[in-house]
Design a protein around this motif. Sequence first.
Motif, PDB file in Angstrom:
ATOM      1  N   ARG A  12       0.875  -1.218  -0.055  1.00  0.00           N
ATOM      2  CA  ARG A  12       0.118   0.073   0.030  1.00  0.00           C
ATOM      3  C   ARG A  12       0.839   1.186   0.029  1.00  0.00           C
ATOM      4  NH1 ARG A  12      -4.576  -0.932   4.562  1.00  0.00           N
ATOM      5  NH2 ARG A  12      -5.081   1.554   4.143  1.00  0.00           N
ATOM      6  N   ARG A  13       1.823   1.546   0.691  1.00  0.00           N
ATOM      7  CA  ARG A  13       2.951   2.343   0.626  1.00  0.00           C
ATOM      8  C   ARG A  13       3.407   2.523  -0.331  1.00  0.00           C
ATOM      9  NH1 ARG A  13       3.520   0.443   5.869  1.00  0.00           N
ATOM     10  NH2 ARG A  13       5.425  -0.862   5.235  1.00  0.00           N
ATOM     11  N   GLU A  16       0.832   4.219  -2.908  1.00  0.00           N
ATOM     12  CA  GLU A  16       0.576   5.579  -2.461  1.00  0.00           C
ATOM     13  C   GLU A  16       1.747   6.560  -3.122  1.00  0.00           C
ATOM     14  OE1 GLU A  16       0.229   5.041   1.597  1.00  0.00           O
ATOM     15  OE2 GLU A  16      -1.927   4.763   1.545  1.00  0.00           O
ATOM     16  N   LEU A  19       1.314   6.822  -6.722  1.00  0.00           N
ATOM     17  CA  LEU A  19       0.135   7.752  -7.080  1.00  0.00           C
ATOM     18  C   LEU A  19       0.581   9.308  -7.005  1.00  0.00           C
ATOM     19  CD1 LEU A  19      -2.629   8.309  -7.638  1.00  0.00           C
ATOM     20  CD2 LEU A  19      -3.387   7.984  -5.230  1.00  0.00           C
ATOM     21  N   PHE A  20       1.412   9.405  -5.754  1.00  0.00           N
ATOM     22  CA  PHE A  20       1.897  10.866  -5.441  1.00  0.00           C
ATOM     23  C   PHE A  20       2.961  11.208  -6.809  1.00  0.00           C
ATOM     24  CE2 PHE A  20       5.638  13.294  -4.171  1.00  0.00           C
ATOM     25  CZ  PHE A  20       5.041  14.210  -3.849  1.00  0.00           C
ATOM     26  N   SER A  90      -8.596  -0.879   0.558  1.00  0.00           N
ATOM     27  CA  SER A  90      -7.808   0.294   0.267  1.00  0.00           C
ATOM     28  C   SER A  90      -6.802   0.180  -1.054  1.00  0.00           C
ATOM     29  CB  SER A  90      -6.829   0.327   1.274  1.00  0.00           C
ATOM     30  OG  SER A  90      -7.447   0.774   2.708  1.00  0.00           O
ATOM     31  N   LEU A  94      -6.893   2.407  -4.108  1.00  0.00           N
ATOM     32  CA  LEU A  94      -5.366   2.921  -4.882  1.00  0.00           C
ATOM     33  C   LEU A  94      -5.220   2.657  -6.261  1.00  0.00           C
ATOM     34  CD1 LEU A  94      -2.873   2.413  -1.933  1.00  0.00           C
ATOM     35  CD2 LEU A  94      -3.158   4.422  -3.208  1.00  0.00           C
ATOM     36  N   GLU A  97      -7.263   4.790  -8.572  1.00  0.00           N
ATOM     37  CA  GLU A  97      -6.785   6.274  -8.640  1.00  0.00           C
ATOM     38  C   GLU A  97      -5.394   6.123  -9.472  1.00  0.00           C
ATOM     39  OE1 GLU A  97      -6.692   9.258  -5.049  1.00  0.00           O
ATOM     40  OE2 GLU A  97      -7.109   7.281  -3.973  1.00  0.00           O
ATOM     41  N   ILE A  98      -4.676   5.077  -9.072  1.00  0.00           N
ATOM     42  CA  ILE A  98      -3.488   5.182 -10.062  1.00  0.00           C
ATOM     43  C   ILE A  98      -3.857   4.799 -11.528  1.00  0.00           C
ATOM     44  CG2 ILE A  98      -1.672   3.547 -10.666  1.00  0.00           C
ATOM     45  CD1 ILE A  98      -1.371   2.960  -7.648  1.00  0.00           C
TER      46      ILE A  98
END
Length: 136
Positions: A12-13, A16, A19-20, A90, A94, A97-98
Amino acid sequence: MEELARTLAGERRALELLLFKLVEAQHLLADGDDRFYAWASAELDRVVELVRAAELRRALVLGGHARALADVAARAPAPYGAILDDHRASLRALLDEIERSRAASCELSRVDSDASQALTGATCGLALTSLADFLA
Protein backbone atom coordinates in the motif's frame (compact mmCIF):
# COMPACT_ATOMS: atom_id res chain seq x y z
CA MET A 1 -1.31 -13.98 8.49
CA GLU A 2 0.66 -11.30 10.27
CA GLU A 3 3.42 -11.43 7.66
CA LEU A 4 0.86 -11.12 4.85
CA ALA A 5 -0.76 -8.14 6.58
CA ARG A 6 2.64 -6.43 6.95
CA THR A 7 3.49 -7.21 3.33
CA LEU A 8 0.21 -5.72 2.12
CA ALA A 9 0.81 -2.62 4.25
CA GLY A 10 4.17 -2.20 2.53
CA GLU A 11 2.57 -2.67 -0.87
CA ARG A 12 0.00 0.00 0.00
CA ARG A 13 2.79 2.45 0.87
CA ALA A 14 4.56 1.72 -2.42
CA LEU A 15 1.33 2.27 -4.36
CA GLU A 16 0.60 5.49 -2.46
CA LEU A 17 4.06 6.74 -3.42
CA LEU A 18 3.41 5.73 -7.04
CA LEU A 19 0.15 7.66 -7.00
CA PHE A 20 1.93 10.70 -5.57
CA LYS A 21 4.60 10.56 -8.28
CA LEU A 22 1.95 10.16 -10.99
CA VAL A 23 0.04 13.19 -9.72
CA GLU A 24 3.30 15.11 -9.56
CA ALA A 25 4.09 14.16 -13.17
CA GLN A 26 0.58 15.14 -14.21
CA HIS A 27 1.07 18.60 -12.69
CA LEU A 28 4.40 19.02 -14.47
CA LEU A 29 2.82 18.00 -17.75
CA ALA A 30 -0.14 20.32 -17.27
CA ASP A 31 2.20 23.22 -16.50
CA GLY A 32 4.34 22.41 -19.53
CA ASP A 33 7.52 23.18 -17.58
CA ASP A 34 9.90 20.55 -18.92
CA ARG A 35 12.89 21.51 -16.72
CA PHE A 36 12.06 18.76 -14.23
CA TYR A 37 10.82 16.02 -16.57
CA ALA A 38 14.07 14.06 -16.35
CA TRP A 39 14.04 14.12 -12.55
CA ALA A 40 10.38 13.20 -12.37
CA SER A 41 10.94 10.38 -14.86
CA ALA A 42 13.80 8.97 -12.79
CA GLU A 43 11.63 9.15 -9.67
CA LEU A 44 8.76 7.37 -11.42
CA ASP A 45 11.14 4.63 -12.57
CA ARG A 46 12.41 4.23 -9.00
CA VAL A 47 8.91 3.98 -7.58
CA VAL A 48 7.80 1.49 -10.25
CA GLU A 49 10.72 -0.69 -9.11
CA LEU A 50 9.51 -0.37 -5.49
CA VAL A 51 6.04 -1.50 -6.58
CA ARG A 52 7.52 -4.48 -8.44
CA ALA A 53 9.58 -5.41 -5.38
CA ALA A 54 6.44 -5.22 -3.23
CA GLU A 55 4.64 -7.53 -5.67
CA LEU A 56 7.51 -10.01 -5.42
CA ARG A 57 7.43 -9.90 -1.60
CA ARG A 58 3.70 -10.62 -1.70
CA ALA A 59 4.24 -13.56 -4.05
CA LEU A 60 6.93 -14.96 -1.76
CA VAL A 61 4.76 -14.60 1.33
CA LEU A 62 1.87 -16.35 -0.40
CA GLY A 63 4.14 -19.05 -1.79
CA GLY A 64 2.28 -21.36 -4.12
CA HIS A 65 -1.03 -20.36 -2.59
CA ALA A 66 -1.78 -17.35 -4.80
CA ARG A 67 -5.49 -17.22 -4.08
CA ALA A 68 -7.56 -14.08 -4.26
CA LEU A 69 -7.26 -11.88 -1.19
CA ALA A 70 -11.00 -12.15 -0.55
CA ASP A 71 -10.61 -15.93 -0.19
CA VAL A 72 -7.61 -15.58 2.10
CA ALA A 73 -9.47 -13.04 4.25
CA ALA A 74 -12.57 -15.26 4.46
CA ARG A 75 -10.47 -18.13 5.82
CA ALA A 76 -8.28 -16.04 8.12
CA PRO A 77 -8.78 -16.14 11.88
CA ALA A 78 -9.88 -13.02 13.73
CA PRO A 79 -8.74 -10.27 13.61
CA TYR A 80 -6.83 -10.96 10.38
CA GLY A 81 -9.92 -11.39 8.22
CA ALA A 82 -10.97 -7.81 8.92
CA ILE A 83 -7.42 -6.52 8.51
CA LEU A 84 -7.04 -8.25 5.15
CA ASP A 85 -10.45 -6.97 4.01
CA ASP A 86 -9.34 -3.45 4.91
CA HIS A 87 -6.16 -3.89 2.88
CA ARG A 88 -8.20 -5.23 -0.03
CA ALA A 89 -10.55 -2.24 -0.05
CA SER A 90 -7.69 0.25 0.25
CA LEU A 91 -5.60 -1.45 -2.43
CA ARG A 92 -8.55 -1.54 -4.84
CA ALA A 93 -9.19 2.18 -4.29
CA LEU A 94 -5.51 2.95 -4.82
CA LEU A 95 -5.42 0.86 -7.97
CA ASP A 96 -8.40 2.78 -9.37
CA GLU A 97 -6.79 6.15 -8.54
CA ILE A 98 -3.48 5.07 -10.04
CA GLU A 99 -5.16 3.99 -13.25
CA ARG A 100 -7.04 7.29 -13.59
CA SER A 101 -3.92 9.35 -12.91
CA ARG A 102 -1.77 7.19 -15.18
CA ALA A 103 -4.26 7.50 -18.03
CA ALA A 104 -4.51 11.29 -17.60
CA SER A 105 -0.73 11.69 -17.58
CA CYS A 106 -0.35 9.50 -20.65
CA GLU A 107 -2.98 11.52 -22.47
CA LEU A 108 -1.22 14.77 -21.59
CA SER A 109 2.10 13.40 -22.82
CA ARG A 110 0.60 12.34 -26.18
CA VAL A 111 -0.28 15.89 -27.06
CA ASP A 112 3.00 17.35 -25.85
CA SER A 113 6.68 16.97 -26.66
CA ASP A 114 8.99 14.00 -26.83
CA ALA A 115 10.30 15.06 -23.43
CA SER A 116 6.86 14.63 -21.89
CA GLN A 117 6.50 11.21 -23.49
CA ALA A 118 9.82 10.24 -21.89
CA LEU A 119 8.41 11.35 -18.53
CA THR A 120 5.45 9.00 -18.73
CA GLY A 121 7.11 6.22 -20.69
CA ALA A 122 7.60 3.99 -17.67
CA THR A 123 4.02 4.34 -16.53
CA CYS A 124 1.99 4.42 -19.75
CA GLY A 125 2.67 0.73 -20.21
CA LEU A 126 2.40 -0.04 -16.51
CA ALA A 127 -0.03 -2.84 -15.80
CA LEU A 128 -0.63 -3.97 -12.25
CA THR A 129 -2.52 -7.04 -13.38
CA SER A 130 -1.15 -9.41 -10.73
CA LEU A 131 -2.44 -7.07 -8.05
CA ALA A 132 -5.76 -6.56 -9.83
CA ASP A 133 -6.19 -10.34 -10.09
CA PHE A 134 -5.26 -10.78 -6.43
CA LEU A 135 -7.86 -8.19 -5.40
CA ALA A 136 -10.65 -9.59 -7.60
